[in-house]
Design a protein around this motif. Structure first.
Motif, PDB file in Angstrom:
ATOM      1  N   LEU A  52       0.834  -1.191   0.000  1.00 14.42           N
ATOM      2  CA  LEU A  52       0.000   0.000   0.000  1.00 14.42           C
ATOM      3  C   LEU A  52       0.867   1.238   0.000  1.00 14.42           C
ATOM      4  O   LEU A  52       2.080   1.172   0.187  1.00 14.42           O
ATOM      5  CB  LEU A  52      -0.971   0.020   1.186  1.00 14.42           C
ATOM      6  N   ASP A  88       5.297   4.477  -0.308  1.00 16.90           N
ATOM      7  CA  ASP A  88       5.050   3.050  -0.510  1.00 16.90           C
ATOM      8  C   ASP A  88       5.533   2.254   0.689  1.00 16.90           C
ATOM      9  O   ASP A  88       6.677   2.424   1.129  1.00 16.90           O
ATOM     10  CB  ASP A  88       5.761   2.557  -1.762  1.00 16.90           C
ATOM     11  N   HIS A 128      -3.873   3.846  -0.007  1.00 12.86           N
ATOM     12  CA  HIS A 128      -4.173   3.202  -1.282  1.00 12.86           C
ATOM     13  C   HIS A 128      -3.653   1.769  -1.213  1.00 12.86           C
ATOM     14  O   HIS A 128      -2.440   1.549  -1.263  1.00 12.86           O
ATOM     15  CB  HIS A 128      -3.516   3.970  -2.432  1.00 12.86           C
ATOM     16  N   GLN A 129      -4.578   0.821  -1.057  1.00 11.11           N
ATOM     17  CA  GLN A 129      -4.209  -0.586  -0.932  1.00 11.11           C
ATOM     18  C   GLN A 129      -4.193  -1.271  -2.294  1.00 11.11           C
ATOM     19  O   GLN A 129      -5.061  -1.034  -3.113  1.00 11.11           O
ATOM     20  CB  GLN A 129      -5.215  -1.337  -0.050  1.00 11.11           C
ATOM     21  N   ARG A 130      -3.209  -2.161  -2.463  1.00 11.13           N
ATOM     22  CA  ARG A 130      -3.120  -2.983  -3.665  1.00 11.13           C
ATOM     23  C   ARG A 130      -3.363  -4.435  -3.255  1.00 11.13           C
ATOM     24  O   ARG A 130      -2.618  -5.000  -2.448  1.00 11.13           O
ATOM     25  CB  ARG A 130      -1.747  -2.828  -4.318  1.00 11.13           C
ATOM     26  N   THR A 135      -6.823  -5.822  -7.924  1.00 10.49           N
ATOM     27  CA  THR A 135      -7.674  -4.659  -7.673  1.00 10.49           C
ATOM     28  C   THR A 135      -7.005  -3.759  -6.644  1.00 10.49           C
ATOM     29  O   THR A 135      -6.000  -4.125  -6.024  1.00 10.49           O
ATOM     30  CB  THR A 135      -9.074  -5.081  -7.186  1.00 10.49           C
ATOM     31  N   ASP A 136      -7.568  -2.579  -6.462  1.00  8.59           N
ATOM     32  CA  ASP A 136      -7.043  -1.656  -5.460  1.00  8.59           C
ATOM     33  C   ASP A 136      -8.187  -0.890  -4.823  1.00  8.59           C
ATOM     34  O   ASP A 136      -9.331  -0.961  -5.278  1.00  8.59           O
ATOM     35  CB  ASP A 136      -6.020  -0.695  -6.062  1.00  8.59           C
TER      36      ASP A 136
END
Length: 142
Positions: A52, A88, A128-130, A135-136
């Motif tokens: 994230l 990050d 902001h999660q990955r 998907t995010d």
């Protein structure tokens, strides 16, 4: 920082240091110190998380300082510290560290809970999660 109880407030792209937070709160009058460390976990809402990033509004540091000062005013504490990471982050990285000191443990527990809850609700820092499935998701964006 106008309240002397507010010892450390920072938003950093560098890894966070628990020893630095603890050192900022060194105080012989404090019988209790409560520390909360928020880490990046490998899942959220049943989905695997690969990593994230955190983004901060330009006003975030000022708002974080105001939150620390408000918590110090609401609780009988001798010290308050809050640091948040931006950029990050990988699984296991430290995202946020908050701590308070007080003459007694009860005040420090209450203040630390108030500090992390108020920080998350009021400081404009967004996650902001990955996810593992490609998907995010943005979290905390108004």
């Amino acid at each position: 920082m106008s309240d002397p109880a507010v010892r450390l407030v920072a938003i950093s792209e560098e890894p966070l240091s628990v020893p630095d937070v603890l050192a900022s709160l060194d105080d012989a009058t404090a019988g209790g110190l409560v520390l909360f460390v928020g880490r990046v976990r490998d899942h959220d809402h049943g989905q695997g998380v690969d990593g994230l990033s955190y983004s901060a509004h330009p006003s975030a540091l000022q708002r974080l300082t105001e939150v620390c000062e408000a918590v110090a005013a609401r609780h009988d504490v001798t010290g308050v510290a809050a640091v948040h990471r931006v950029g990050d982050l990988a699984i296991g990285d430290l995202a946020v560290v908050v701590a308070t000191t007080a003459g007694h443990r009860g005040s420090s527990f209450e203040a630390s809970r108030d500090l992390i809850d108020t920080l998350k609700a009021e400081v404009p820092i967004w996650k902001h999660q990955r996810f593992s499935d490609g998907t995010d998701e943005w979290v905390g964006v108004p």
